[in-house]
Design a protein around this motif. Structure first.
Motif, PDB file in Angstrom:
ATOM      1  N   GLY A   1       8.729   5.318   1.170  1.00 19.05           N
ATOM      2  CA  GLY A   1       8.991   3.897   1.364  1.00 19.05           C
ATOM      3  C   GLY A   1      10.453   3.622   1.663  1.00 19.05           C
ATOM      4  O   GLY A   1      10.785   2.771   2.498  1.00 19.05           O
ATOM      5  N   GLU A   2      11.355   4.337   0.986  1.00 13.10           N
ATOM      6  CA  GLU A   2      12.785   4.162   1.241  1.00 13.10           C
ATOM      7  C   GLU A   2      13.134   4.581   2.665  1.00 13.10           C
ATOM      8  O   GLU A   2      13.895   3.905   3.368  1.00 13.10           O
ATOM      9  CB  GLU A   2      13.597   4.971   0.229  1.00 13.10           C
ATOM     10  CG  GLU A   2      13.555   4.408  -1.181  1.00 13.10           C
ATOM     11  CD  GLU A   2      14.167   5.342  -2.216  1.00 13.10           C
ATOM     12  OE1 GLU A   2      14.504   4.877  -3.313  1.00 13.10           O
ATOM     13  OE2 GLU A   2      14.302   6.557  -1.921  1.00 13.10           O
ATOM     14  N   ALA A   3      12.578   5.711   3.095  1.00 14.51           N
ATOM     15  CA  ALA A   3      12.863   6.196   4.448  1.00 14.51           C
ATOM     16  C   ALA A   3      12.373   5.201   5.496  1.00 14.51           C
ATOM     17  O   ALA A   3      13.047   4.968   6.515  1.00 14.51           O
ATOM     18  CB  ALA A   3      12.203   7.558   4.666  1.00 14.51           C
TER      19      ALA A   3
ATOM     20  N   ASP B   1       1.179   6.060   0.191  1.00 12.01           N
ATOM     21  CA  ASP B   1       0.015   5.852  -0.673  1.00 12.01           C
ATOM     22  C   ASP B   1       0.005   4.396  -1.143  1.00 12.01           C
ATOM     23  O   ASP B   1       0.929   3.624  -0.878  1.00 12.01           O
ATOM     24  CB  ASP B   1       0.013   6.835  -1.846  1.00 12.01           C
ATOM     25  CG  ASP B   1       1.250   6.720  -2.730  1.00 12.01           C
ATOM     26  OD1 ASP B   1       1.831   5.611  -2.828  1.00 12.01           O
ATOM     27  OD2 ASP B   1       1.660   7.733  -3.324  1.00 12.01           O
ATOM     28  N   ASP B   2      -1.054   3.999  -1.841  1.00 20.24           N
ATOM     29  CA  ASP B   2      -1.226   2.598  -2.219  1.00 20.24           C
ATOM     30  C   ASP B   2      -0.068   2.090  -3.081  1.00 20.24           C
ATOM     31  O   ASP B   2       0.375   0.938  -2.925  1.00 20.24           O
ATOM     32  CB  ASP B   2      -2.545   2.401  -2.962  1.00 20.24           C
ATOM     33  CG  ASP B   2      -3.753   2.532  -2.047  1.00 20.24           C
ATOM     34  OD1 ASP B   2      -3.560   2.439  -0.815  1.00 20.24           O
ATOM     35  OD2 ASP B   2      -4.873   2.734  -2.558  1.00 20.24           O
TER      36      ASP B   2
ATOM     37  N   GLU C   1       5.006  -1.309  -3.224  1.00 20.55           N
ATOM     38  CA  GLU C   1       6.453  -1.430  -3.393  1.00 20.55           C
ATOM     39  C   GLU C   1       7.123  -1.881  -2.100  1.00 20.55           C
ATOM     40  O   GLU C   1       8.099  -2.637  -2.115  1.00 20.55           O
ATOM     41  CB  GLU C   1       7.045  -0.081  -3.821  1.00 20.55           C
ATOM     42  CG  GLU C   1       6.650   0.363  -5.219  1.00 20.55           C
ATOM     43  CD  GLU C   1       7.184   1.747  -5.541  1.00 20.55           C
ATOM     44  OE1 GLU C   1       7.921   2.307  -4.706  1.00 20.55           O
ATOM     45  OE2 GLU C   1       6.863   2.267  -6.617  1.00 20.55           O
ATOM     46  N   PHE C   2       6.596  -1.408  -0.977  1.00 17.69           N
ATOM     47  CA  PHE C   2       7.233  -1.634   0.318  1.00 17.69           C
ATOM     48  C   PHE C   2       7.003  -3.043   0.849  1.00 17.69           C
ATOM     49  O   PHE C   2       7.900  -3.661   1.432  1.00 17.69           O
ATOM     50  CB  PHE C   2       6.685  -0.607   1.316  1.00 17.69           C
ATOM     51  CG  PHE C   2       7.298  -0.675   2.682  1.00 17.69           C
ATOM     52  CD1 PHE C   2       8.399   0.099   2.990  1.00 17.69           C
ATOM     53  CD2 PHE C   2       6.778  -1.503   3.662  1.00 17.69           C
ATOM     54  CE1 PHE C   2       8.976   0.053   4.253  1.00 17.69           C
ATOM     55  CE2 PHE C   2       7.332  -1.571   4.922  1.00 17.69           C
ATOM     56  CZ  PHE C   2       8.441  -0.786   5.212  1.00 17.69           C
ATOM     57  N   LEU C   3       5.796  -3.575   0.675  1.00 15.89           N
ATOM     58  CA  LEU C   3       5.433  -4.854   1.297  1.00 15.89           C
ATOM     59  C   LEU C   3       6.376  -6.011   0.967  1.00 15.89           C
ATOM     60  O   LEU C   3       6.724  -6.788   1.863  1.00 15.89           O
ATOM     61  CB  LEU C   3       3.996  -5.221   0.932  1.00 15.89           C
ATOM     62  CG  LEU C   3       2.927  -4.632   1.847  1.00 15.89           C
ATOM     63  CD1 LEU C   3       1.534  -4.864   1.271  1.00 15.89           C
ATOM     64  CD2 LEU C   3       3.011  -5.211   3.256  1.00 15.89           C
TER      65      LEU C   3
ATOM     66  N   PRO D   1      -4.972  -7.136  -6.563  1.00 20.59           N
ATOM     67  CA  PRO D   1      -3.532  -7.418  -6.460  1.00 20.59           C
ATOM     68  C   PRO D   1      -3.017  -7.321  -5.029  1.00 20.59           C
ATOM     69  O   PRO D   1      -2.110  -8.052  -4.641  1.00 20.59           O
ATOM     70  CB  PRO D   1      -2.905  -6.349  -7.365  1.00 20.59           C
ATOM     71  CG  PRO D   1      -3.965  -6.037  -8.370  1.00 20.59           C
ATOM     72  CD  PRO D   1      -5.265  -6.135  -7.609  1.00 20.59           C
ATOM     73  N   THR D   2      -3.601  -6.419  -4.235  1.00 20.69           N
ATOM     74  CA  THR D   2      -3.165  -6.273  -2.843  1.00 20.69           C
ATOM     75  C   THR D   2      -3.547  -7.472  -1.985  1.00 20.69           C
ATOM     76  O   THR D   2      -3.069  -7.607  -0.859  1.00 20.69           O
ATOM     77  CB  THR D   2      -3.756  -5.001  -2.218  1.00 20.69           C
ATOM     78  OG1 THR D   2      -5.179  -5.019  -2.394  1.00 20.69           O
ATOM     79  CG2 THR D   2      -3.172  -3.753  -2.861  1.00 20.69           C
ATOM     80  N   ASP D   3      -4.415  -8.358  -2.504  1.00 23.37           N
ATOM     81  CA  ASP D   3      -4.807  -9.557  -1.774  1.00 23.37           C
ATOM     82  C   ASP D   3      -3.968 -10.767  -2.152  1.00 23.37           C
ATOM     83  O   ASP D   3      -4.236 -11.889  -1.684  1.00 23.37           O
ATOM     84  CB  ASP D   3      -6.288  -9.878  -2.023  1.00 23.37           C
ATOM     85  CG  ASP D   3      -7.214  -8.895  -1.347  1.00 23.37           C
ATOM     86  OD1 ASP D   3      -6.877  -8.463  -0.235  1.00 23.37           O
ATOM     87  OD2 ASP D   3      -8.262  -8.559  -1.930  1.00 23.37           O
ATOM     88  N   MET D   4      -2.948 -10.552  -2.990  1.00 24.50           N
ATOM     89  CA  MET D   4      -2.093 -11.651  -3.413  1.00 24.50           C
ATOM     90  C   MET D   4      -0.644 -11.303  -3.124  1.00 24.50           C
ATOM     91  O   MET D   4      -0.181 -10.206  -3.410  1.00 24.50           O
ATOM     92  CB  MET D   4      -2.273 -11.918  -4.909  1.00 24.50           C
ATOM     93  CG  MET D   4      -3.680 -12.352  -5.292  1.00 24.50           C
ATOM     94  SD  MET D   4      -3.848 -12.746  -7.048  1.00 24.50           S
ATOM     95  CE  MET D   4      -3.755 -11.114  -7.768  1.00 24.50           C
ATOM     96  N   GLY D   5       0.059 -12.240  -2.535  1.00 26.43           N
ATOM     97  CA  GLY D   5       1.465 -12.025  -2.204  1.00 26.43           C
ATOM     98  C   GLY D   5       1.785 -12.685  -0.892  1.00 26.43           C
ATOM     99  O   GLY D   5       1.256 -13.747  -0.560  1.00 26.43           O
TER     100      GLY D   5
END
Length: 363
Positions: A133-135, A161-162, A167-169, A354-358
């Motif tokens: 994710g950092e890269a 990975d998930d 973390e990245f989004l 959780p991936t559906d909220m944000g």
């Protein structure tokens, strides 16, 4: 910034025939692998030359076959982020980012975007010392350092990975919020698209089958076959009323009323997007009593669409919010579902991941 793409291109045994319009923000190109998504953004980047058509970004014509215009890639000012970060291993993070700076340029107008990526503490590291994710965040920083007119992203989260995606989004969401660069985002993962996109282009077999505002397409019963029965649903803009409502839940306010969903990582008063899948919505003609579900919303049926299988997509209106449910044809007939019928939508709190909220809610 307006965007207009209308191109045809023969690619071996595959024919690309794609056209859509956009008004800046994030345009997501969505569809199964091999449908032509990457071919479209390669054409925008100038990495391939279509046989016919045009590509216009703002007032700039990048390609127009009728006028013989083809702007070479290095003059298009396009930022491109690939599936893999493609960082130079012998350079530090800072050197990788600086590599993207245009020659004779000493300003960094994209500082707001760079700050949003949260990489200040990584500047002295080498790529081998970065997480995936950092890269990828460094790769995006290098792309925006070039001061692009358009940013292209070809499945930038595919290699994560998930946990790393989660973390990245938020960094990507903050980048989009702080910059005005039009973004074309290629993905076959609706969870990413639902959090990021303003405009959705659905592709299949080299053609655009749907194009329009994200929320409008996802909640259109007639689009279920193109989106996928597991992906169709509604996008709700919500305000966090209570981030911690107890029992691991958050209380959210929207045009349909109050919702209790798994606890969100947001402060009270923040606006977010929530995706409610059609397959997670149950219907009842009468207000149910004694259910474990916490979210029971009064609504009316606005439209029904029967597919080829056993399911019926039911468009609903609750307050000022559009919802959608997917029920069996047998249930629809037994309930007498029709346009104008008043009923109740039942949404289990734990059915919303959780991936559906944000994402970026709009006010």
């Amino acid at each position: 910034m307006s965007v207009s793409v209308q191109i045809t291109q023969s690619l071996g045994g595959f024919t690309l025939d794609a056209g859509f319009e956009g008004e800046g923000g994030v345009t997501a190109l969505f569809g199964p692998s091999g449908c032509g998504k990457t071919s479209v953004i390669n054409a925008i980047a100038g990495l391939s030359r279509p046989d016919a058509g045009h590509i216009r970004v703002g007032g700039h014509v990048l390609f127009d076959s009728s006028k013989g215009i083809f702007v070479p890639p290095h003059k298009r000012r396009i930022g491109y982020v690939f599936q893999e970060p493609r960082l130079f291993p012998h350079m530090s993070v800072l050197e990788n980012i600086e590599y993207g700076r245009p020659m004779q340029s000493h300003s960094t107008p994209m500082d707001g975007g760079l700050a949003a990526l949260g990489i200040d503490h990584l500047m002295e590291r080498r790529p081998r010392d970065l997480s995936g994710g950092e890269a990828q965040r460094v790769a995006i920083a290098r792309a925006i350092m070039s001061q692009p007119k358009v940013l292209l992203m070809d499945e930038p989260l595919a290699a994560l990975d998930d946990a790393r995606k989660s973390e990245f989004l938020p960094y990507l969401q903050a980048l989009v919020a702080r910059t005005s660069i039009p973004v074309f985002y290629v993905s076959h993962a609706m969870a990413e698209v639902a959090q990021l996109a303003d405009h959705l282009v659905v592709m299949r077999d080299g053609r655009v089958v749907r194009s329009g505002p994200l929320a409008q397409i996802l909640s259109d019963p007639a689009a279920v076959a193109d989106i996928g029965v597991r992906e169709a649903g509604a996008i709700l803009n919500v305000t966090v009323a209570r981030s911690d409502a107890g029992d691991g839940l958050s209380e959210l306010s929207c045009g349909a009323g109050r919702l209790y969903l798994p606890k969100v990582q947001a402060s009270d008063g923040e606006t977010l997007r929530v995706r409610i899948r059609a397959s997670d919505v149950m219907l009842s003609k009468d207000k149910p009593d004694g259910l474990s579900a916490l979210n029971i919303l009064p609504c009316s049926v606005t439209q029904l669409h029967e597919g080829h299988g056993p399911g019926v997509a039911v468009a609903l209106r609750s307050g000022s919010v559009d919802l959608m449910a997917r029920v069996t044809r047998r249930s629809a007939r037994a309930m007498g579902l029709r346009a104008g019928l008043n009923c109740y939508a039942v949404i289990k709190s734990v059915s919303v991941a959780p991936t559906d909220m944000g994402g970026r809610g709009s006010t």
